[in-house]
Write a protein that holds these residues in place. Structure first.
Motif, PDB file in Angstrom:
ATOM      1  N   ARG A 140       0.829  -1.213   0.000  1.00  0.00           N
ATOM      2  CA  ARG A 140       0.000   0.000   0.000  1.00  0.00           C
ATOM      3  C   ARG A 140       0.861   1.260   0.000  1.00  0.00           C
ATOM      4  N   GLY A 141       2.150   1.085   0.160  1.00  0.00           N
ATOM      5  CA  GLY A 141       2.999   2.228   0.492  1.00  0.00           C
ATOM      6  C   GLY A 141       3.771   2.857  -0.653  1.00  0.00           C
ATOM      7  N   ASP A 146      -2.425   6.991   3.448  1.00  0.00           N
ATOM      8  CA  ASP A 146      -1.627   7.071   4.676  1.00  0.00           C
ATOM      9  C   ASP A 146      -0.317   6.307   4.531  1.00  0.00           C
ATOM     10  N   ALA A 147      -0.421   5.068   4.020  1.00  0.00           N
ATOM     11  CA  ALA A 147       0.780   4.226   3.911  1.00  0.00           C
ATOM     12  C   ALA A 147       1.786   4.823   2.936  1.00  0.00           C
ATOM     13  N   SER A 148       1.293   5.507   1.902  1.00  0.00           N
ATOM     14  CA  SER A 148       2.178   6.070   0.870  1.00  0.00           C
ATOM     15  C   SER A 148       2.598   7.498   1.185  1.00  0.00           C
ATOM     16  N   GLY A 149       1.877   8.162   2.106  1.00  0.00           N
ATOM     17  CA  GLY A 149       2.179   9.565   2.398  1.00  0.00           C
ATOM     18  C   GLY A 149       1.803  10.493   1.262  1.00  0.00           C
ATOM     19  N   VAL A 150       0.643  10.251   0.656  1.00  0.00           N
ATOM     20  CA  VAL A 150       0.205  11.042  -0.507  1.00  0.00           C
ATOM     21  C   VAL A 150      -1.283  11.354  -0.403  1.00  0.00           C
ATOM     22  N   ALA A 172      -5.617   0.488  -7.178  1.00  0.00           N
ATOM     23  CA  ALA A 172      -4.174   0.502  -7.430  1.00  0.00           C
ATOM     24  C   ALA A 172      -3.746   1.844  -7.994  1.00  0.00           C
ATOM     25  N   THR A 173      -2.465   2.123  -7.860  1.00  0.00           N
ATOM     26  CA  THR A 173      -1.872   3.307  -8.490  1.00  0.00           C
ATOM     27  C   THR A 173      -0.809   2.849  -9.479  1.00  0.00           C
ATOM     28  N   PHE A 174      -0.714   3.598 -10.560  1.00  0.00           N
ATOM     29  CA  PHE A 174       0.213   3.246 -11.641  1.00  0.00           C
ATOM     30  C   PHE A 174       0.979   4.493 -12.066  1.00  0.00           C
ATOM     31  N   PRO A 175       2.195   4.328 -12.555  1.00  0.00           N
ATOM     32  CA  PRO A 175       2.879   5.472 -13.152  1.00  0.00           C
ATOM     33  C   PRO A 175       2.024   6.037 -14.286  1.00  0.00           C
ATOM     34  N   ALA A 176       2.095   7.347 -14.476  1.00  0.00           N
ATOM     35  CA  ALA A 176       1.224   8.001 -15.461  1.00  0.00           C
ATOM     36  C   ALA A 176       1.388   7.405 -16.852  1.00  0.00           C
ATOM     37  N   ALA A 177       2.595   6.915 -17.143  1.00  0.00           N
ATOM     38  CA  ALA A 177       2.854   6.395 -18.488  1.00  0.00           C
ATOM     39  C   ALA A 177       2.422   4.944 -18.670  1.00  0.00           C
ATOM     40  N   ALA A 178       2.009   4.287 -17.574  1.00  0.00           N
ATOM     41  CA  ALA A 178       1.682   2.853 -17.678  1.00  0.00           C
ATOM     42  C   ALA A 178       0.400   2.645 -18.470  1.00  0.00           C
ATOM     43  N   VAL A 235       7.370  -8.370   3.817  1.00  0.00           N
ATOM     44  CA  VAL A 235       6.331  -7.380   4.120  1.00  0.00           C
ATOM     45  C   VAL A 235       5.668  -7.830   5.420  1.00  0.00           C
ATOM     46  N   GLY A 236       5.710  -6.993   6.427  1.00  0.00           N
ATOM     47  CA  GLY A 236       5.168  -7.345   7.731  1.00  0.00           C
ATOM     48  C   GLY A 236       3.731  -6.909   7.892  1.00  0.00           C
ATOM     49  N   PRO A 237       3.291  -6.713   9.132  1.00  0.00           N
ATOM     50  CA  PRO A 237       1.886  -6.377   9.379  1.00  0.00           C
ATOM     51  C   PRO A 237       1.490  -5.044   8.748  1.00  0.00           C
ATOM     52  N   GLY A 238       0.205  -4.897   8.421  1.00  0.00           N
ATOM     53  CA  GLY A 238      -0.324  -3.607   8.011  1.00  0.00           C
ATOM     54  C   GLY A 238      -0.698  -3.510   6.555  1.00  0.00           C
ATOM     55  N   ASP A 239      -0.395  -4.528   5.773  1.00  0.00           N
ATOM     56  CA  ASP A 239      -0.790  -4.498   4.366  1.00  0.00           C
ATOM     57  C   ASP A 239      -1.922  -5.517   4.159  1.00  0.00           C
ATOM     58  N   ASP A 240      -2.350  -5.709   2.918  1.00  0.00           N
ATOM     59  CA  ASP A 240      -3.392  -6.699   2.666  1.00  0.00           C
ATOM     60  C   ASP A 240      -2.951  -8.094   3.102  1.00  0.00           C
TER      61      ASP A 240
END
Lengths: 337, 337
Positions: free
Chosen positions: A164-165, A240-244, A289-295, B37-42
């Motif tokens: 998620r990060g 939250d996990a990605s800080g975005v 999901a998130t992807f790079p803009a070019a994907a 990958v530890g706790p906190g993700d899917d």
């Protein structure tokens, strides 16, 4: 392993005993392609060709996550398996096996447990997965609710896990699968109705877009999670996990409500805003999901927004998620307590 | 991952919410050496260097497998972890991680759950293992019992898994670890006593001989299982799976009762035959294994009998297990329903 004796109509967990239950459930479990040692030993042994194993756990409690009068035993099996298999897919992996911890009242009909096992096996079979182990115990004295704890294992097939990060400003936000259908079905069942069938079926047996998980990883997805608590809530976890900031487009999300489909139909009949289900309904196990803009987005993914810099959170057309949900008369997502 | 806020005395699962519980539990979970990958993700992702993964599942129900007035939260954590780690050891593997499915009443103090997490972490730490994932949900409405479903994963480090099905006539039967101590402790607690400490502690925190599992596999063990239901019951499972008779020596088993130890002491004080606990008491998680006659038994294993041809079953000095147990005033082992 002894074979189960023929089913007598009145059999319960108490009358056939722990090992009788296990025999009956195992007989319906199917076979995991990855199994080296299957059910019946101290532990199962599974091939993990990638040399890493993905493991997820979900608990379903009768009266909270399912009702025996709303869902058949097979439905419950499908749903319990799907919730876990979707978590595996959300890492970019394919599922290999389930383990099932079950606490149930001694009076539980064995036929009901066999139905759950049948449903789980059917949900697992297309993946070559199956239930390979578990434990069955009596509920606490005085408790008449079934608790199902399911652990799913999966294989990454060489892919990097998608957490998620990893979302970055400039990425595209996309979703694969249904949004709001399970919540819509729940609203129908709660009012005592059983149609439209499509909505009710979606609540009873979610249809996660399993293949979209590995496909997203292959396409370079930077972050991913399954939508189990509701789109706004799970987007919040990813943010939250990605800080975005995830900035979602309301018009695109509104297009998830087909004017001729069950969400619009049920909302018209029962009142309520179908966009509320789309934004806050969980349990469809869509993949966000998130992807790079070019994907190139893989098949099944629909672009719903962009990732921006800023204090972590979710915006819908610039409005904070909590305010959007409140405006729709909903909380931001499923609350477990 | 946000850090847990300071503990307030009256905090409950309901007052801190699902994610509050998860934060607090994760803060005490330790770190698995194998975690990618530890706790906190899917899902968690773990290294599986052997390219196979061992997976076992056990469910503990409050009021059946533990009581909060008999065991501290830390005790419950130790016990829940030990039951699963012993299953992994019984395949010849070393544990790498736990996943924990938890259903608990909304009023459960968070301090109790933190204690469980602390106990699990302590039981896992010597192995480099830790809790890497799980799910926390509210119990069914009206249920006030905690249900803990624990799944343990392990790595075989290149060993062939040791199943229950490989015992052959002529093999030696041996056991590592304690027999009857947990049952003795339970008898003490049930009468309202809390001493002798050694017996009560054995019930609260079993001490499985973990290292004996991989050592047995390395020594060529032909079959193995952990003693969770009682020696006679689990020997019966091994005999059935292998299609052999396990002929046990009563004199050797009687020597598991140290005349100066807690079993003899408690039996003298409360009445009862300590050999009954040795033969039918579960939950010490000793390891029962069979070895070729020529094998050197690994450290910790005591020879208790031989494997013979015949209709599968267990004999003690030639007497059928059920008759032996009945003569001692016991059933052959733990019955879950």
């Amino acid at each position: 392993m002894t074979r189960p004796r023929p089913q007598a109509a009145g059999d319960t967990v108490a009358s056939v005993g722990e090992f009788g239950v296990i025999d009956r459930v195992v007989a319906r479990a199917g076979t995991a392609a990855a199994a080296v040692v299957g059910p019946g030993d101290d532990a199962a042994v599974l091939r993990a060709p990638d040399s890493r194993v993905v493991a997820a756990c979900d608990v379903l409690v009768e009266g909270r996550h399912f009702r025996r009068d709303w869902s058949s035993a097979e439905d419950v099996g499908h749903k319990a398996a799907a919730a876990n298999l979707a978590d595996v897919a959300a890492m970019g992996a394919v599922p290999t096996a389930l383990l099932v911890g079950l606490a149930c009242p001694a009076g539980t009909p064995t036929a009901w447990l066999e139905g759950v096992a049948t449903g789980m096996a059917a949900e697992c079979r297309p993946h070559g997965a199956a239930v390979v182990g578990g434990d069955t115990v009596a509920s606490a004295p005085g408790s008449d609710a079934v608790v199902l704890s399911v652990t799913a294992l999966g294989d990454l097939q060489g892919r990097a896990p998608v957490t998620r990060g990893g979302a970055r400003p400039g990425d595209v936000v996309a979703v694969a699968g249904r949004l709001g259908w399970s919540a819509c079905g729940w609203a129908v069942l709660r009012r005592g109705f059983t149609s439209p069938h499509a909505a009710v079926a979606a609540h009873r047996r979610p249809e996660p877009p399993y293949a979209a998980g590995p496909a997203a990883a292959d396409a370079g997805a930077t972050a991913m999670c399954d939508v189990s608590d509701g789109l706004l809530a799970d987007a919040g976890h990813l943010a939250d996990a990605s800080g975005v900031v995830l900035h979602l487009d309301r018009g695109t999300l509104a297009s998830f409500v087909d004017p001729a489909g069950p969400l619009a139909q049920v909302a018209a009949a029962l009142g309520g805003n179908p966009l509320g289900w789309v934004l806050t309904g969980g349990e469809d196990h869509a993949l966000l999901a998130t992807f790079p803009a070019a994907a190139d987005l893989p098949a099944g993914f629909v672009r719903i927004g962009v990732v921006e810099d800023g204090a972590p959170g979710v915006l819908v057309d610039g409005v904070a998620a909590a305010d959007v949900a409140e405006g729709l008369g909903e909380g931001t997502g499923h609350v477990h307590f």
